[in-house]
Design a protein around this motif. Structure first.
Motif, PDB file in Angstrom:
ATOM      1  N   TYR A 196       2.982  35.167  18.412  1.00 47.23           N
ATOM      2  CA  TYR A 196       2.592  36.477  18.925  1.00 47.23           C
ATOM      3  C   TYR A 196       3.618  37.521  18.485  1.00 47.23           C
ATOM      4  O   TYR A 196       4.798  37.232  18.374  1.00 47.23           O
ATOM      5  CB  TYR A 196       2.506  36.451  20.454  1.00 47.23           C
ATOM      6  N   PHE A 198       5.929  39.992  19.301  1.00 46.40           N
ATOM      7  CA  PHE A 198       6.696  40.654  20.352  1.00 46.40           C
ATOM      8  C   PHE A 198       7.422  41.898  19.825  1.00 46.40           C
ATOM      9  O   PHE A 198       7.739  42.789  20.596  1.00 46.40           O
ATOM     10  CB  PHE A 198       7.694  39.682  20.987  1.00 46.40           C
ATOM     11  N   LEU A 443      -2.674  42.055  33.703  1.00 47.04           N
ATOM     12  CA  LEU A 443      -1.980  41.532  32.518  1.00 47.04           C
ATOM     13  C   LEU A 443      -0.633  42.234  32.325  1.00 47.04           C
ATOM     14  O   LEU A 443       0.366  41.593  31.984  1.00 47.04           O
ATOM     15  CB  LEU A 443      -2.851  41.695  31.268  1.00 47.04           C
ATOM     16  N   GLY A 446       1.662  40.713  34.747  1.00 44.79           N
ATOM     17  CA  GLY A 446       2.000  39.349  34.329  1.00 44.79           C
ATOM     18  C   GLY A 446       3.087  39.338  33.261  1.00 44.79           C
ATOM     19  O   GLY A 446       4.037  38.549  33.334  1.00 44.79           O
ATOM     20  N   VAL A 447       2.970  40.210  32.264  1.00 38.42           N
ATOM     21  CA  VAL A 447       3.975  40.249  31.198  1.00 38.42           C
ATOM     22  C   VAL A 447       5.309  40.746  31.750  1.00 38.42           C
ATOM     23  O   VAL A 447       6.373  40.221  31.417  1.00 38.42           O
ATOM     24  CB  VAL A 447       3.498  41.139  30.025  1.00 38.42           C
ATOM     25  N   LEU A 450       7.008  37.972  33.406  1.00 40.83           N
ATOM     26  CA  LEU A 450       7.491  36.982  32.453  1.00 40.83           C
ATOM     27  C   LEU A 450       8.838  37.384  31.864  1.00 40.83           C
ATOM     28  O   LEU A 450       9.761  36.574  31.763  1.00 40.83           O
ATOM     29  CB  LEU A 450       6.434  36.854  31.339  1.00 40.83           C
TER      30      LEU A 450
ATOM     31  N   ILE B 177     -11.509  37.107  28.478  1.00 44.83           N
ATOM     32  CA  ILE B 177     -10.421  36.147  28.694  1.00 44.83           C
ATOM     33  C   ILE B 177     -10.817  35.173  29.809  1.00 44.83           C
ATOM     34  O   ILE B 177     -11.998  35.013  30.108  1.00 44.83           O
ATOM     35  CB  ILE B 177      -9.068  36.845  28.958  1.00 44.83           C
ATOM     36  N   LYS B 178      -9.839  34.525  30.385  1.00 47.47           N
ATOM     37  CA  LYS B 178     -10.051  33.485  31.409  1.00 47.47           C
ATOM     38  C   LYS B 178     -11.165  33.816  32.395  1.00 47.47           C
ATOM     39  O   LYS B 178     -11.278  34.952  32.841  1.00 47.47           O
ATOM     40  CB  LYS B 178      -8.741  33.238  32.158  1.00 47.47           C
ATOM     41  N   LEU B 209      -5.825  33.477  23.017  1.00 42.71           N
ATOM     42  CA  LEU B 209      -5.714  34.218  24.278  1.00 42.71           C
ATOM     43  C   LEU B 209      -7.071  34.590  24.866  1.00 42.71           C
ATOM     44  O   LEU B 209      -7.161  34.960  26.038  1.00 42.71           O
ATOM     45  CB  LEU B 209      -4.865  35.480  24.070  1.00 42.71           C
ATOM     46  N   VAL B 444       6.290  33.026  24.141  1.00 40.51           N
ATOM     47  CA  VAL B 444       4.951  32.727  23.609  1.00 40.51           C
ATOM     48  C   VAL B 444       4.178  31.883  24.628  1.00 40.51           C
ATOM     49  O   VAL B 444       3.048  32.197  24.996  1.00 40.51           O
ATOM     50  CB  VAL B 444       5.037  31.993  22.247  1.00 40.51           C
ATOM     51  N   GLY B 446       4.704  31.622  27.792  1.00 37.79           N
ATOM     52  CA  GLY B 446       4.465  32.409  29.004  1.00 37.79           C
ATOM     53  C   GLY B 446       3.232  33.295  28.860  1.00 37.79           C
ATOM     54  O   GLY B 446       2.397  33.366  29.765  1.00 37.79           O
ATOM     55  N   VAL B 447       3.106  33.959  27.736  1.00 38.69           N
ATOM     56  CA  VAL B 447       1.954  34.847  27.531  1.00 38.69           C
ATOM     57  C   VAL B 447       0.671  34.024  27.427  1.00 38.69           C
ATOM     58  O   VAL B 447      -0.364  34.393  27.972  1.00 38.69           O
ATOM     59  CB  VAL B 447       2.159  35.720  26.272  1.00 38.69           C
ATOM     60  N   LYS B 448       0.761  32.904  26.724  1.00 39.52           N
ATOM     61  CA  LYS B 448      -0.412  32.014  26.610  1.00 39.52           C
ATOM     62  C   LYS B 448      -0.888  31.600  28.015  1.00 39.52           C
ATOM     63  O   LYS B 448      -2.072  31.646  28.320  1.00 39.52           O
ATOM     64  CB  LYS B 448      -0.021  30.799  25.759  1.00 39.52           C
ATOM     65  N   LEU B 450      -0.434  33.160  30.786  1.00 40.55           N
ATOM     66  CA  LEU B 450      -0.940  34.324  31.506  1.00 40.55           C
ATOM     67  C   LEU B 450      -2.403  34.606  31.153  1.00 40.55           C
ATOM     68  O   LEU B 450      -3.232  34.853  32.026  1.00 40.55           O
ATOM     69  CB  LEU B 450      -0.064  35.528  31.140  1.00 40.55           C
ATOM     70  N   PHE B 451      -2.717  34.565  29.870  1.00 39.36           N
ATOM     71  CA  PHE B 451      -4.081  34.849  29.428  1.00 39.36           C
ATOM     72  C   PHE B 451      -4.997  33.643  29.612  1.00 39.36           C
ATOM     73  O   PHE B 451      -6.198  33.806  29.769  1.00 39.36           O
ATOM     74  CB  PHE B 451      -4.091  35.226  27.934  1.00 39.36           C
TER      75      PHE B 451
END
Lengths: 466, 466
Positions: A196, A198, A443, A446-447, A450, B177-178, B209, B444, B446-448, B450-451
């Protein structure tokens, strides 16, 4: 007075470790770092201390200590933020000011520059131009704002219509996140798809995810020539048509700047330019590139405009051109002279909707009895809507607050964005949900969690975790 | 055979809801969707089913059902991925193929296009060119790869040195997404700093994602003229010098393509071009823009090269130029003819280091007794290193695997990236930590999470959560 004995104790320890002059506790000196350039009234408090790191290792150490001790940090560049991004909110924050980290190193072979966060953008631009290279982002603050601040806010400017925003020039970032963990993303190369991205994500994150200690910026060849043309419009529909015609003609303008009637008058009064004041609006169009093509393209743009029945004026000399740009860049102060208070909102709407949007905003201002001046980067759809008011009158201020709220709702209804340049900071935080919806906001939270589980990097800016 | 009765049951329900022809369970048809264009040997399994949604509402519904039922999804565009990004891994995945979502709508006023994920990139390019507009990203696969796939992989191509990559043209994204949550980020505008930029972040996330259902892409004015020049070099040091001289001369080339000696010979054999085979390398340099400036800039570039003692050749006619570009674009198949097996790695190094890097790679290939052909987008620092081998010999394959691993280590040591265009997918996953470090890899993951907390979007690609 430092807000708590605990914070004071930690800062004294850091002072011993880093050196007396790098950690400021003196209340008068601290007060300088309480506010930024935000004109919208925001309640602020002076920070508990100000630290001036000189190396990235010092930044790492500062974050390690403060994060461990639950002390919030506000990163600060030139302090030119317009949404409270570098202002003190709670009184227990420590400002990390990057003003002493202002070195940069040009890499000619890779056409990149490595810059510390405290480098003044304009100084970097002047230095790379000597080598025939170009760093385009040019926010109005570019003579005093910094690379770090520009990265944090994803700064824009008039040239973005052709050249893109700060994010488009950031190839790599290094910095510090939670507990002093260091990162280094990207390289002096144009392509990198390993995981990803960043690097680009941190651009525009407003200091809420960590502290940046260095950036690798992309440079491009410096255009050899620039020419400016003015166009005066009787109605706003034709402005939209003209922009579409120009953008599909093969000419790629390096600026497409709009001013409404109020702005034309304000700039005339301020700079004595003699622009026609009976027009609905004006465009400043700049074309850059090779001297041969620029000469021809200015004629091409003028003839497109003339075919639409629009009056044009070409700058004859370099001096005349500089004067026109100086006037454009002086619009902020020129408009400020119209009243004792001014709120400058940096909304964005698809440019196809401008002809409906501008009158809707003018009507909104009328409803609240406010003077309204609109100018901006119409090629990007990015307009500055300025409400002018009497700052000594608390009722006027309340009216402005309601007008701004209505402006944001209108902007989102028009399919645009509540901020194109200034960021969310403190002042636009209540409106972020309007823009992103609940899924988007969740989202964002969430980020934030993190990168910063303790909510210590610029807390209270952009988003709240509670 | 569908892998499990549970998956089959869910797919039959979706088939009833969406329509017979939109959900494929037939094993022969499913087998078509098992692999993508990856040449590196990867163990694959046919998916449990293939779904062909036709609207974004159908995509939402598919994700809602499959996410709830713990069924993994593989989004698929043209299937041209080179790192296994759209290949089946476990046998229980459902491929969501976007080939029937291939509508697009050009918005002339905003110079943007709204495209569904299944649109073929080349078709979109041809359509916008008719309006004097330009969508630059041009991966080699552009005649059969899709907008959705290009977005997922952040596709590049030769023109990126001037025009940037896919990410630079994505202004807005919508998708799912989810649990079937839908999002819509961005707008047909150039500037938007409201919150973290998930639009740009999703570009290059390789379908891990969520699923993209639509993209707003930026278009720019179409350059009126293009001219091509070839330059032949006796040594690699001079290649680097030439690139630096050109990039600081005020000329902004729209392509700077390099071929080494092996590539020159391969392309001669394949297309009978009569290029000199005794040279260390060749550059294809393209300049675009206004006809007047292009004419002059070609002369300028030629004279820069001649001052460096480099032999140049200018294409005299449009046909000659097309032939040169066709040869460049045919490099992939031309090199494939050199052996029965080929592994094409898309590494990136700062271009300042090319003169050291290329010989180091050649030495590495020699060590393993492999033929190596290097070409690529030298302006971006993005080189394609091709190892040629005997595919019928398992020992050769092992040698290639070891050589690739060493190549990646070398690349990171040179301050570059293990992938500039092809993405991580399955094949580069073991090397991502080398690139990002533990801090980066943890972000990476962590973001995975989250989504995609259930790890159902393209699982086993880019990163593992375990």
């Amino acid at each position: 007075m430092v807000s708590s004995p605990k914070v004071e104790k930690v800062l004294r320890l850091l002072q011993r470790e880093l050196g007396e002059e790098k950690v400021v506790l003196d209340p008068v000196h601290r007060a300088v770092y309480e506010r930024d350039a935000t004109t919208i009234p925001v309640e602020t408090k002076p920070p508990a201390g100000v630290i001036f790191p000189e190396t990235k290792e010092e930044v790492r150490r500062i974050v390690e200590v403060l994060y461990e001790e639950d002390i919030p940090m506000i990163p600060r560049g030139g302090g030119s933020c317009l949404t409270g991004g570098s202002a003190g909110l709670r009184g227990d924050e420590v400002v990390v000011s990057f003003e002493r980290m202002n070195r940069f190193r040009i890499d000619l072979e890779n056409a990149t520059v490595y810059a510390e966060p405290g480098v003044i953008t304009y100084e970097l631009q002047k230095a790379v131009e000597k080598h025939g290279l170009f760093y385009p982002p040019d926010p109005s603050s570019y003579k005093y704002s910094t690379v770090g601040g520009n990265v944090a806010e994803n700064a824009g400017g008039p040239r973005c219509v052709k050249y893109g925003v700060t994010r488009d020039y950031v190839l790599g970032l290094e910095g510090v996140i939670k507990y002093g963990q260091t990162f280094k993303f990207g390289a002096p190369v144009m392509k990198d798809v390993a995981g990803y991205d960043f690097t680009k994500f941190l651009v525009g994150s407003e200091g809420t995810l960590g502290l940046i200690t260095g950036a690798i910026l992309r440079l491009i060849p410096l255009p050899k020539e620039r020419r400016v043309l003015l166009a005066f419009f009787d109605d706003l529909e034709t402005v939209g048509k003209a922009v579409t015609k120009i953008m599909t003609s093969g000419v790629f303008p390096s600026a497409l700047e709009f001013m409404d009637r109020v702005c034309i008058k304000a700039v005339n009064d301020y700079k004595n330019l003699g622009l026609p004041e009976d027009k609905a609006g004006m465009l400043l169009i700049e074309v850059d590139g090779h001297p041969l093509s620029v000469r021809e393209e200015v004629v091409e743009v003028a003839s497109i405009l003339e075919r639409l029945g629009v009056e044009t004026k070409t700058a004859k000399t370099k001096e005349e051109e500089d004067k026109l740009w100086a006037a454009r860049r002086a619009l902020g102060p020129a408009i400020s002279k119209l009243g004792t208070g001014k709120v400058n909102e940096d909304i964005v709407v698809p440019r196809s909707r401008l002809a409906e949007y501008v009158p809707a905003v003018q009507k909104l201002a009328q409803k609240y009895g406010l003077l309204c001046a609109i100018f901006g980067h119409i090629g990007d759809g990015n307009l500055h809507v300025n409400f002018i008011f009497d700052a000594s009158n608390p009722d006027e201020l309340k009216k402005v607050e309601r007008a701004v709220e209505e402006l944001f709702k209108l902007t989102v209804e028009f399919g645009g964005s509540i901020t194109g340049e200034h960021g969310v900071g403190i002042t636009k935080k209540p409106f972020l949900k309007l823009q992103l919806g609940e899924v988007g906001l969740e989202l964002v939270r969430g980020v934030k969690r993190l990168f910063d589980p303790k909510n210590l990097f610029n807390p209270g800016k952009l988003v709240d975790l509670t």
